[in-house]
Design an enzyme around this catalytic site. Structure first.
Site, PDB file in Angstrom:
ATOM      1  N   ASP A  78       0.645  -1.244  -0.157  1.00 60.58           N
ATOM      2  CA  ASP A  78       0.050  -0.039   0.029  1.00 60.58           C
ATOM      3  C   ASP A  78       0.990   1.333  -0.024  1.00 60.58           C
ATOM      4  O   ASP A  78       2.157   1.147   0.269  1.00 60.58           O
ATOM      5  CB  ASP A  78      -0.898  -0.082   1.247  1.00 60.58           C
ATOM      6  CG  ASP A  78      -0.178  -0.067   2.724  1.00 60.58           C
ATOM      7  OD1 ASP A  78       0.652  -0.850   2.633  1.00 60.58           O
ATOM      8  OD2 ASP A  78      -0.733   0.678   3.474  1.00 60.58           O
ATOM      9  N   ASP A 115       7.648   5.242  -1.453  1.00 61.40           N
ATOM     10  CA  ASP A 115       7.176   4.489  -0.142  1.00 61.40           C
ATOM     11  C   ASP A 115       6.084   3.431  -0.470  1.00 61.40           C
ATOM     12  O   ASP A 115       4.967   4.108  -0.241  1.00 61.40           O
ATOM     13  CB  ASP A 115       7.211   5.566   0.987  1.00 61.40           C
ATOM     14  CG  ASP A 115       6.882   4.967   2.184  1.00 61.40           C
ATOM     15  OD1 ASP A 115       6.826   3.862   2.471  1.00 61.40           O
ATOM     16  OD2 ASP A 115       6.344   5.805   3.251  1.00 61.40           O
ATOM     17  N   GLU A 145       0.531  -1.702   5.344  1.00 55.74           N
ATOM     18  CA  GLU A 145       1.123  -1.423   6.262  1.00 55.74           C
ATOM     19  C   GLU A 145       1.071  -0.121   6.786  1.00 55.74           C
ATOM     20  O   GLU A 145       1.175   0.282   7.934  1.00 55.74           O
ATOM     21  CB  GLU A 145       2.802  -1.488   5.640  1.00 55.74           C
ATOM     22  CG  GLU A 145       3.817  -1.348   6.859  1.00 55.74           C
ATOM     23  CD  GLU A 145       4.478   0.237   6.574  1.00 55.74           C
ATOM     24  OE1 GLU A 145       5.173   0.733   7.666  1.00 55.74           O
ATOM     25  OE2 GLU A 145       4.004   0.965   6.141  1.00 55.74           O
TER      26      GLU A 145
END
Length: 485
Positions: A78, A115, A145
Site C-alpha cells: 500500500d 514509499d 502497512e
C-alpha cells in the site's frame, strides 16, 4: 510507455511505473495484489497468498548456489494517499502520475508512492532478471502497512523458508537500518453539547493551509507545522475575547502524516468580525516569522459561509480547544543510546467533529516501550481533565537492534567494497514491519535498506534517481555474496 522507461536500472523503473498505474492506497491494494500474483504465475514462479492477503513468491537459486542461506526481500503493497488541495484525484480509481524533474521522480499533485513502491519494484525486478545470481529467494509483499501493519500482524510462522530478511522500506541511501521505533494509536473522544447561534452572528470558515506535511516518524524532528495544533492555538487564544462560537473543526487525514490543513467553522458577532480578521492576519505573520524558513506557503484564510446550524456551548468549546491546544505534539525525547535519533514522539494526526463528539487521533512512536507508555499516560491524564474518553489501540513493537547481526555486517562490508565509503548504521524513528516479523520468526536475521526518498506521506514526496541505482547495485551485490548455510 512511461516517461520513467528512460531511467536505469531496468526493469525496476518500468515495474514502478506499472505499480503507479494501479491504484493501491491502504485498504485498496487488492487490484495491485492480483496483478502481481498473475504476473508471478505467468513467469512460472511459485506464488501463494495467506489469510491476511500477503503475497509470497519463490524463485529457485541460481545453479550452483542452492546451498546459500535463503533470503526474503520484503516490501508493503500500500501507499499513503495525500494530495494538494487543488488536485482532483481519487486514489481508489485514478493512477499516480509520475514524472522526472531533474535528479528526482515526483508525482503530479499527489504522493508518489515511492514509499514503498520502489522497494516493491526492486524485489519484483530481482525476480524478473535472469542474469542475477543468488541463493534460494523469496519475495514477501505485505498488506496495509501504512494504516496499521495488518499484513505483518497476520503473518503466520512456518510460511517463509528464508533465514535472512532484507526490508526495502528505508528512505536514505548510504544508511543501513538495524532497528526501528514501535508505535501505538491513541484516540481521544470528547462529548459535545450544542446550542443555537446567537442572533446577529455571522458564520465564517477559517482555513489553515499550505503546510508541507510529511512523515510523522522520519520527519517529526524537522519542526514542520502541524495544522491541527496551529489552528487550535489561534482559536484558544481568541475564543473568549472575541466570543467565538465554534460550529465545526476538522484537520488532517491520516494519523501517520503530519497534517497540512485544518478547518474551523465559526460564528462571530458582526461587530467583532473585523477584529477576528485582524487577529488572523497577525497570527499568520507570527507563523511566518516562526516557521517561514521551512513553511514557505503557509496561509490562514477567512471566508463567509451560510448559517451552519448549532454551535458548541461555551463550556464545550473551551474544553475542546483547551484539550487540543494542550495535547503535546512532535519530539518528546531524543535517544541517549542512538545519537541523533528521536526516541519518543507523537503526531496529532486527525481531528474530526460531528454533532455529538470530537475525536482526536494521535500516533505515538518510541524506540522503547516505556516511552510509549509515558505518552499514553500523559494523554490519558489530559483526557480525564477534559472529561473525554481515551483509548490506546493497535500497538506494535519496535525492532530491537542486534549489534551482532551477520546480515548487517555483510551489508556494511558489501557497501564499502562497492562504493569505497562507510555507510551509516542507523535506527529509524518510523515503523518498519521487522519488529512484528520477529514474533513468528524470532531467529530471522534482518536488515533494512532503500534509496533516498524525501517528503514521504506528503504531495512533496520524491525519490532520487541516482540513489535508486546505488540501492539496486547494493541489493543485487548483497544477494550474490550471501554465505552458505
Amino acid at each position: 510507455m512511461s516517461e520513467l522507461s528512460q531511467l536505469s536500472p531496468q526493469p525496476l523503473w518500468d515495474i514502478f511505473a506499472n505499480i503507479c498505474a494501479i491504484p493501491h492506497p491502504s485498504y485498496h491494494e487488492e487490484a495491485l495484489a492480483e496483478h502481481i500474483v498473475g504476473w508471478a504465475k505467468e513467469k512460472g514462479f511459485w506464488c501463494e497468498r495467506d489469510q491476511a492477503g500477503n503475497i509470497l513468491i519463490r524463485k529457485p537459486a541460481t545453479p550452483g548456489m542452492e546451498n546459500r542461506t535463503p533470503v526474503a526481500l520484503q516490501a508493503h503493497l500500500d501507499m499513503v494517499p495525500q494530495k494538494n488541495n487543488d488536485t482532483v484525484h481519487d486514489f481508489t480509481k485514478d493512477p499516480i502520475q509520475p514524472y522526472i524533474d531533474g535528479e528526482w521522480v515526483k508525482a503530479r499533485g499527489t504522493t508518489l508512492g515511492a514509499d514503498n513502491g520502489i522497494g516493491m519494484a526492486s524485489a519484483l525486478a530481482v525476480l524478473a532478471d535472469s542474469s542475477l545470481t543468488h541463493g534460494p529467494l523469496e519475495v514477501l509483499l505485505t498488506m496495509t502497512e501504512e494504516s496499521g501493519m495488518d499484513g505483518a500482524f497476520g503473518l503466520q510462522p512456518n510460511w517463509l523458508q528464508a533465514e535472512i530478511l532484507i526490508n526495502t522500506d528505508s528512505e536514505e541511501e548510504g544508511e543501513i537500518y538495524m532497528g526501528c521505533a514501535g508505535g501505538i494509536d491513541f484516540i481521544t473522544t470528547l462529548p459535545l453539547t450544542r446550542e443555537a447561534v446567537p442572533a446577529e452572528y455571522e458564520t465564517l470558515r477559517l482555513t489553515l493551509k499550505g503546510l508541507k506535511g510529511g512523515h510523522s516518524g522520519a520527519e517529526i524532528h524537522l519542526g514542520l507545522g502541524n495544522a491541527n495544533k496551529l489552528l487550535a492555538r489561534f482559536l484558544a487564544a481568541h475564543a473568549q475575547d472575541l466570543d467565538l462560537r465554534l460550529i465545526e473543526f476538522n484537520g488532517g487525514t491520516l494519523r501517520n502524516a503530519i497534517p497540512r490543513e485544518a478547518f474551523a467553522t465559526l460564528a462571530v458577532a458582526r461587530n467583532k468580525e473585523d477584529a477576528l480578521k485582524s487577529a488572523a492576519a497577525h497570527f499568520l505573520a507570527t507563523l511566518q516569522n516562526e516557521l517561514g524558513l521551512r513553511e514557505k506557503h503557509i496561509a490562514l484564510v477567512t471566508e463567509p459561509l451560510a448559517h451552519q446550524g448549532q454551535a458548541l456551548t461555551v463550556d464545550s468549546r473551551d474544553r475542546f480547544l483547551n484539550l487540543l491546544n494542550s495535547t503535546p505534539n512532535g519530539v518528546i525525547r531524543n535517544s541517549d543510546v542512538a545519537k541523533g535519533v528521536v526516541e519518543t514522539s507523537l503526531n496529532v494526526g486527525v481531528v474530526t467533529m460531528d454533532e455529538q463528539q470530537a475525536e482526536i487521533i494521535c500516533l505515538i512512536r518510541s524506540l522503547i516501550d516505556t516511552g510509549k507508555d509515558y505518552v499514553v499516560e500523559m494523554l490519558t491524564s489530559l483526557g480525564q481533565l477534559a472529561g473525554a474518553k481515551t483509548e490506546p489501540k493497535g500497538g506494535y513493537p519496535g525492532w530491537q537492534p542486534d549489534a551482532d547481526s551477520p546480515i548487517m555486517a555483510l551489508t556494511r562490508k558489501t557497501y564499502i567494497a562497492l562504493f569505497d565509503k562507510t555507510p551509516n548504521i542507523q535506527i529509524i524513528h518510523a515503523g518498519l514491519e521487522c519488529g512484528l516479523f520477529k514474533k513468528p520468526y524470532p531467529n530471522m536475521d534482518m536488515v533494512s535498506i532503500g534509496p533516498t526518498i524525501t517528503g514521504p506521506h506528503s504531495p512533496d514526496e520524491q525519490v532520487h534517481i541516482e540513489s535508486v541505482g546505488l540501492y539496486w547495485k547494493l541489493l543485487t551485490a548483497l544477494l550474490n555474496v550471501v554465505p552458505e548455510k
